[in-house]
Scaffold this motif. Structure first.
Motif, mmCIF file in Angstrom:
data_model
loop_
_atom_site.group_PDB
_atom_site.id
_atom_site.type_symbol
_atom_site.label_atom_id
_atom_site.label_comp_id
_atom_site.label_asym_id
_atom_site.label_seq_id
_atom_site.Cartn_x
_atom_site.Cartn_y
_atom_site.Cartn_z
ATOM 1 N N GLY A 161 54.330 43.994 37.404
ATOM 2 C CA GLY A 161 54.607 44.785 38.589
ATOM 3 C C GLY A 161 53.496 45.750 38.955
ATOM 4 O O GLY A 161 53.299 46.051 40.137
ATOM 5 N N ALA A 162 52.766 46.272 37.981
ATOM 6 C CA ALA A 162 51.690 47.231 38.263
ATOM 7 C C ALA A 162 50.354 46.539 38.505
ATOM 8 O O ALA A 162 49.291 47.144 38.399
ATOM 9 C CB ALA A 162 51.560 48.218 37.096
ATOM 10 N N MET A 163 50.411 45.252 38.855
ATOM 11 C CA MET A 163 49.190 44.461 38.962
ATOM 12 C C MET A 163 48.275 44.978 40.065
ATOM 13 O O MET A 163 48.713 45.351 41.147
ATOM 14 C CB MET A 163 49.558 43.002 39.256
ATOM 15 C CG MET A 163 48.364 42.081 39.437
ATOM 16 S SD MET A 163 48.842 40.431 39.960
ATOM 17 C CE MET A 163 49.355 40.788 41.652
ATOM 18 N N GLN A 164 46.949 45.010 39.744
ATOM 19 C CA GLN A 164 45.910 45.266 40.733
ATOM 20 C C GLN A 164 45.056 44.008 40.874
ATOM 21 O O GLN A 164 45.214 43.050 40.123
ATOM 22 C CB GLN A 164 45.043 46.448 40.294
ATOM 23 C CG GLN A 164 45.815 47.773 40.272
ATOM 24 C CD GLN A 164 44.926 48.915 39.837
ATOM 25 O OE1 GLN A 164 44.170 48.780 38.887
ATOM 26 N NE2 GLN A 164 45.046 50.046 40.521
ATOM 27 N N THR A 165 44.136 44.013 41.821
ATOM 28 C CA THR A 165 43.300 42.828 42.019
ATOM 29 C C THR A 165 42.467 42.575 40.769
ATOM 30 O O THR A 165 42.179 43.491 39.988
ATOM 31 C CB THR A 165 42.356 43.012 43.219
ATOM 32 O OG1 THR A 165 41.440 44.062 42.943
ATOM 33 C CG2 THR A 165 43.152 43.309 44.487
ATOM 34 N N HIS A 166 42.070 41.326 40.604
ATOM 35 C CA HIS A 166 41.271 40.977 39.436
ATOM 36 C C HIS A 166 39.947 41.729 39.402
ATOM 37 O O HIS A 166 39.465 42.113 38.332
ATOM 38 C CB HIS A 166 41.017 39.461 39.426
ATOM 39 C CG HIS A 166 42.251 38.661 39.146
ATOM 40 N ND1 HIS A 166 42.248 37.277 39.117
ATOM 41 C CD2 HIS A 166 43.530 39.034 38.874
ATOM 42 C CE1 HIS A 166 43.455 36.836 38.838
ATOM 43 N NE2 HIS A 166 44.251 37.885 38.691
ATOM 44 N N VAL A 167 39.341 41.920 40.584
ATOM 45 C CA VAL A 167 38.067 42.657 40.630
ATOM 46 C C VAL A 167 38.273 44.077 40.134
ATOM 47 O O VAL A 167 37.481 44.607 39.347
ATOM 48 C CB VAL A 167 37.503 42.642 42.063
ATOM 49 C CG1 VAL A 167 36.302 43.583 42.166
ATOM 50 C CG2 VAL A 167 37.114 41.241 42.482
ATOM 51 N N LYS A 168 39.347 44.737 40.567
ATOM 52 C CA LYS A 168 39.610 46.109 40.118
ATOM 53 C C LYS A 168 39.858 46.157 38.618
ATOM 54 O O LYS A 168 39.414 47.077 37.932
ATOM 55 C CB LYS A 168 40.807 46.683 40.877
ATOM 56 C CG LYS A 168 40.492 47.083 42.306
ATOM 57 C CD LYS A 168 41.669 47.796 42.932
ATOM 58 C CE LYS A 168 41.341 48.285 44.337
ATOM 59 N NZ LYS A 168 42.467 49.020 44.946
ATOM 60 N N GLN A 169 40.584 45.166 38.111
ATOM 61 C CA GLN A 169 40.850 45.153 36.670
ATOM 62 C C GLN A 169 39.556 45.036 35.868
ATOM 63 O O GLN A 169 39.389 45.669 34.831
ATOM 64 C CB GLN A 169 41.797 44.003 36.333
ATOM 65 C CG GLN A 169 43.210 44.182 36.876
ATOM 66 C CD GLN A 169 44.133 43.058 36.444
ATOM 67 O OE1 GLN A 169 44.160 42.683 35.272
ATOM 68 N NE2 GLN A 169 44.897 42.520 37.389
ATOM 69 N N THR A 216 30.734 37.623 41.024
ATOM 70 C CA THR A 216 31.162 37.355 42.398
ATOM 71 C C THR A 216 32.515 38.021 42.594
ATOM 72 O O THR A 216 33.133 38.505 41.636
ATOM 73 C CB THR A 216 31.303 35.840 42.666
ATOM 74 O OG1 THR A 216 32.349 35.315 41.829
ATOM 75 C CG2 THR A 216 30.002 35.110 42.376
ATOM 76 N N ILE A 217 32.984 38.026 43.817
ATOM 77 C CA ILE A 217 34.314 38.573 44.079
ATOM 78 C C ILE A 217 35.334 37.462 44.288
ATOM 79 O O ILE A 217 36.513 37.722 44.504
ATOM 80 C CB ILE A 217 34.311 39.521 45.298
ATOM 81 C CG1 ILE A 217 33.828 38.786 46.546
ATOM 82 C CG2 ILE A 217 33.462 40.748 45.014
ATOM 83 C CD1 ILE A 217 33.929 39.634 47.819
ATOM 84 N N THR A 218 34.866 36.221 44.263
ATOM 85 C CA THR A 218 35.763 35.064 44.315
ATOM 86 C C THR A 218 35.406 34.140 43.161
ATOM 87 O O THR A 218 34.281 34.135 42.676
ATOM 88 C CB THR A 218 35.611 34.296 45.638
ATOM 89 O OG1 THR A 218 34.255 33.853 45.769
ATOM 90 C CG2 THR A 218 35.957 35.187 46.821
ATOM 91 N N ASP A 219 36.344 33.361 42.717
ATOM 92 C CA ASP A 219 36.109 32.415 41.622
ATOM 93 C C ASP A 219 35.500 33.130 40.422
ATOM 94 O O ASP A 219 34.427 32.789 39.931
ATOM 95 C CB ASP A 219 35.190 31.293 42.105
ATOM 96 C CG ASP A 219 35.141 30.136 41.113
ATOM 97 O OD1 ASP A 219 36.077 30.005 40.310
ATOM 98 O OD2 ASP A 219 34.140 29.395 41.120
ATOM 99 N N LEU A 220 36.216 34.132 39.932
ATOM 100 C CA LEU A 220 35.694 34.989 38.868
ATOM 101 C C LEU A 220 35.583 34.224 37.556
ATOM 102 O O LEU A 220 36.573 33.780 36.992
ATOM 103 C CB LEU A 220 36.614 36.203 38.670
ATOM 104 C CG LEU A 220 36.752 37.137 39.888
ATOM 105 C CD1 LEU A 220 37.767 38.211 39.608
ATOM 106 C CD2 LEU A 220 35.409 37.740 40.225
ATOM 107 N N LYS A 221 34.338 34.082 37.074
ATOM 108 C CA LYS A 221 34.095 33.407 35.801
ATOM 109 C C LYS A 221 33.091 34.148 34.937
ATOM 110 O O LYS A 221 32.977 33.855 33.743
ATOM 111 C CB LYS A 221 33.589 31.975 36.044
ATOM 112 C CG LYS A 221 34.618 31.054 36.661
ATOM 113 C CD LYS A 221 34.077 29.635 36.752
ATOM 114 C CE LYS A 221 35.133 28.695 37.321
ATOM 115 N NZ LYS A 221 34.646 27.294 37.405
#
Length: 899
Positions: free
Chosen positions: A141-149, A159-164
């Motif tokens: 429930g407290a999820m933030q975007t992957h970039v923020k994490q 990158t900000i898409t397709d994070l690898k």
């Protein structure tokens, strides 16, 4: 390949450290084993599982079991771990052991809905290397975007898409500082994180030697080229008995060159800073080298008889003020770009023979192959008297020339700077059994080492040699690792090129007479066996030139004067001199016209004054010539009068004066037929000369374009290069205009003299857009299937020798060189595999070489573990290369080769 070297303050003597080398070496090797945990099998934390894991980033790392290693590294997920496999330590990741990084929560919290990152395929770049990690993003429930994490965990996403991929803030800060100080690129920094370091003596098993470090022999700590023939290591035992048509495959290709950027100032001395290595790697032993140079310092340098090579003619005059070394000379593997053992040495004053002789014979003393292909940009001069100069060297460097076949060649890019004879005699393209080797390997290696020149320039002699040895070793090791993909790619390309050039040769031969081909083949094979035979690549019949015609006319006039039949009307100017001088004045008018056109609207006073002086000089010459012309052609005065302007203000420019040569006055005048005949001969020769000039200028322009494309970088350099090409273009156009004028004159004279039309087959109309292109030369990089040869290369004087005969010879050698390249690459692939297998077995033999009762168990295990690890590395490389070279790329192994 790093040599660990303790750097001391300037002026401090480093010799007290040298006796401690064995101590340092033993302790580093001890770390290859389990050390004090060798008898303690259970984990000290859980007392349940075996100790097999250690961390190379933890201080004083202890051995523990895998579960405890994971638990201890939950807050250190980017540390590097190793696992004991029963023989040696091998790398293992925390991800493999089960550690997963949880983002979006505090370390002591648990995520109720973790989301695995793209099938665990996530890479984090840190200061200690590149890590594959298990990574969970928070999806509760407290999820933030992957970039923020990622950012909250101090990880910067690629990158900000397709994070690898992500990089830690620490590594970015480290690179930021490094960028300011060293100007290293991000890619270079990335590679530095991906590479592992090896200490010199340890890497070459000197710690395994029972006699100690002191018995290390010259060149014993150098990385050898696996793809070069190494007798006793990677070629058949009976290689010396190979038939003549196969013996060339066991040739060693070496390239010699000097680098004048790797200077060293007069800093410290060999007594204070002697260095750790004493000729163990790539540099020659300094004491013996300097002793030889001192003994022969008064030897005169031979002058070049080829082009004016600065490397030779200016060797004694090169400025060396304040420098202990003006650069380094080196001998490299010319096919795989690796430094050879004991093949590097300092230069003191230019590229002198005594330096390069010592380095060449030093390098050759380590290999007993009997076929040598030696590439050097001044090989045409350096190879002279080489055998006699060898006799002044120490006897251990002497080669048995009677048992060796040595071919001296000039690198392909340097060859055009030589005279025509050298371009044929020392060409890689025209020499048999060299494949597609270009000889430029040393030049490519300098690009890697030059960035360190500014720092090594300030070092003491020993520190500098050790540092450069480190870099040369690292370069060689990288070249070894790259051999897999390099040889695979080159073989695929060579097979395609071989088929293409063989097809082109067949197509060319289908247009030729079988009798001609048979005769040409006899000639070229005779020349390949003995260069004193007639050279099939050289034009043997020169076309008639203006100089030759003028000489012949002068001899005729001399005979007429002697017999009293000469009809000259002027004491100093005969009819032939009048006509030839008029043709010369035409050329001067064209040059002046181009000079004035190039001034532009913003010409300087100096430029205007120079042009005006040339104008005045030419006007005086023409007026003087016209006065004499009236003696032989008095009717010209009427023609001049008819073209005089109505007012002085509209006077004709001197460069546009009509000279009224016999070809311009027409058949209806009272011009003597002798003058028409003289001009015909001179114009015919002028057209020949001009075609030759056009061909030479087109070749020059082609070379300039290829040089600019391959070697010119930067706006200033490109501007200068384009200016040079523009000048060459202007000369081509001026020569084309001269040819057109000569041909027009021949057309007029042919009607007057009733000449047949055969001259028109020789001198055809010139189409500037189609005909002004260079002959496809032997240095071309690719084959053009739609290429059409311009007629300017097919005139009778040329086609008989250069176009048909020489073009067939070139097509033949191109097909042969690619066929040889395929054969060489196939052999080299198996040599690499055989060498790695041999080296793996050699490391296996080192395991217990130092076995003695004085060794403690921990050191003994370290010795065995390190030998096992190195042997395993070679086996893995061999397996990897064989997969890359799997059939049909991988050839059948040669007879007698064991793999």
């Amino acid at each position: 390949m790093m040599m660990l070297r303790l750097r001391l303050p300037r002026g401090k003597d480093s010799r007290p450290w040298l006796p401690e080398c064995p101590t340092f070496l033993d302790e580093m090797i001890r770390l290859e084993g389990r050390g004090e945990y060798i008898e303690d099998s259970l984990c000290g934390h859980c007392q349940k599982s075996a100790r097999t894991i250690r961390c190379t980033d933890c201080f004083l790392p202890e051995l523990c079991c895998p579960p405890c290693a994971v638990e201890r590294h939950r807050h250190l997920p980017l540390h590097r771990l190793q696992r004991w496999n029963g023989h040696y330590f091998e790398r293992i990741s925390l991800k493999t052991l089960g550690l997963c990084i949880q983002l979006g929560h505090r370390m002591d919290d648990t995520c109720c809905n973790p989301q695995r990152a793209f099938n665990d395929d996530f890479v984090i770049i840190d200061t200690n290397g590149i890590h594959e990690v298990g990574l969970d993003f928070c999806a509760c429930g407290a999820m933030q975007t992957h970039v923020k994490q990622l950012l909250q965990a101090r990880l910067f996403p690629a990158t900000i898409t397709d994070l690898k991929t992500a990089a830690t803030f620490n590594v970015l800060e480290q690179y930021h500082k490094l960028l300011f100080e060293s100007k290293a690129s991000a890619f270079e920094f990335y590679l530095s994180l991906a590479l592992a370091d090896h200490q010199l003596l340890k890497h070459f098993a000197r710690g395994h030697c029972p006699d100690g470090v002191g018995t290390t022999e010259p060149g014993q700590c150098a990385v050898l080229c696996p793809a070069c023939p190494q007798p006793g290591k990677n070629i058949p035992e009976d290689w010396k008995d190979a038939p003549p048509d196969k013996r060339w495959l066991y040739a060693l290709f070496v390239g010699i060159d000097a680098n004048f950027r790797l200077k060293r100032k007069f800093v410290s001395s060999d007594s204070i800073d002697p260095g750790i290595s004493k000729g163990w790697s790539y540099f020659v032993d300094e004491r013996a080298y300097k002793g030889y140079l001192d003994d022969h310092k008064d030897r005169n340098q031979e002058r070049s008889t080829c082009a004016s090579h600065n490397a030779i003619n200016m060797a004694d005059t090169k400025n060396a003020r304040g420098l202990a070394a003006t650069g380094v000379g080196t001998v490299d593997c010319a096919r795989h770009n690796m430094k050879l053992r004991n093949a590097v040495g300092d230069l003191q004053k230019g590229e002198k023979y005594i330096n390069m002789d010592y380095l060449f014979f030093s390098a050759m003393s380590h290999n007993e192959v009997t076929v040598l292909n030696v590439s050097y940009d001044i090989a045409c001069q350096w190879s002279k008297h080489l055998r006699s100069r060898m006799m002044t060297l120490p006897s251990r460097f002497h080669l048995d020339f009677s048992s060796k076949a040595i071919t001296f060649l000039v690198p392909k890019f340097h060859l055009p700077a030589h005279i025509e004879q050298c371009q044929i005699d020392f060409s890689f393209n025209l020499s048999r059994y060299v494949g597609r080797t270009d000889g430029e390997a040393p030049e490519r290696g300098w690009a890697n080492i030059n960035p360190i020149a500014s720092s090594t320039k300030e070092m003491g002699p020993g520190s500098r040699r050790d540092t450069l040895d480190d870099h040369f070793g690292d370069w060689n090791w990288k070249c070894c690792i790259r051999l897999g993909r390099l040889l695979a790619r080159k073989l695929v390309d060579a097979i395609e090129q071989k088929a293409e050039h063989q097809r082109e040769l067949i197509e060319l031969e289908s247009c030729l007479k079988a009798q001609d081909i048979s005769q040409w083949r006899i000639e070229v094979e005779a020349w390949e066996q003995d260069h004193s035979q007639t050279n099939p690549f050289q034009v043997r019949v020169a076309p008639e030139t203006q100089s030759a015609v003028r000489l012949e006319l002068a001899r005729i006039e001399a005979a007429e004067l002697e017999s009293g039949t000469n009809i000259s009307l002027h004491a100093d100017v005969s009819p032939s001199i009048l006509i030839s001088s008029g043709i010369d004045l035409e050329d001067q008018q064209r040059c002046l016209s181009l000079e004035i056109a190039a001034l532009g609207v913003h010409a300087t006073d100096h430029q205007l004054a120079k042009a005006q002086q040339h104008t005045n000089s030419l006007r005086r010459k023409i007026e003087s010539w016209q006065d004499i012309q009236l003696l032989y052609m008095p009717f010209v005065s009427l023609l001049r009068a008819s073209e005089e302007p109505c007012s002085p203000a509209s006077s004709t420019p001197v460069e546009a004066f009509q000279l009224w040569l016999p070809s311009a006055v027409g058949p209806d005048t009272q011009c003597a037929i002798q003058l028409h005949t003289l001009e015909w001969k001179l114009r015919y020769a002028q057209a020949n000369d001009t075609l030759k000039d056009i061909r030479n200028l087109l070749c020059l322009r082609s070379h300039l374009y290829k040089f600019m494309d391959s070697h010119i970088v930067g706006q200033a350099a490109n501007t200068r290069a384009r200016s040079t090409i523009s000048k060459a273009d202007a000369k081509v156009n001026m020569a084309a205009e001269r040819y057109e004028v000569a041909r027009a004159a021949l057309a007029n004279l042919a009607r007057i003299l009733n000449e047949d039309r055969t001259w028109m087959e020789v001198f055809k109309p010139l189409n500037r857009s189609k005909d002004l292109k260079a002959l496809k030369d032997m240095w071309g990089k690719e084959t053009e299937g739609t290429w059409h040869l311009s007629w300017i290369w097919k005139t009778p004087e040329v086609s008989e020798n250069a176009t048909l005969h020489i073009e067939w010879c070139k097509a033949r050698v191109r097909a042969m060189r690619w066929e040889e390249e395929v054969d060489l690459l196939k052999e080299e692939q198996w040599w690499v595999i055989a060498f790695l297998d041999w080296q793996g077995g050699w490391w296996q033999s080192q395991r217990e070489r130092r076995d003695s009762e004085s060794l403690d168990d921990t050191l003994r295990e370290g010795l065995v573990a390190y030998a096992e690890r190195q042997a395993s590395l070679r086996r893995q490389l061999s397996t990897h290369f064989q997969i890359l070279w799997s059939p049909p790329t991988l050839p059948t192994p040669p007879a007698g080769t064991t793999t």
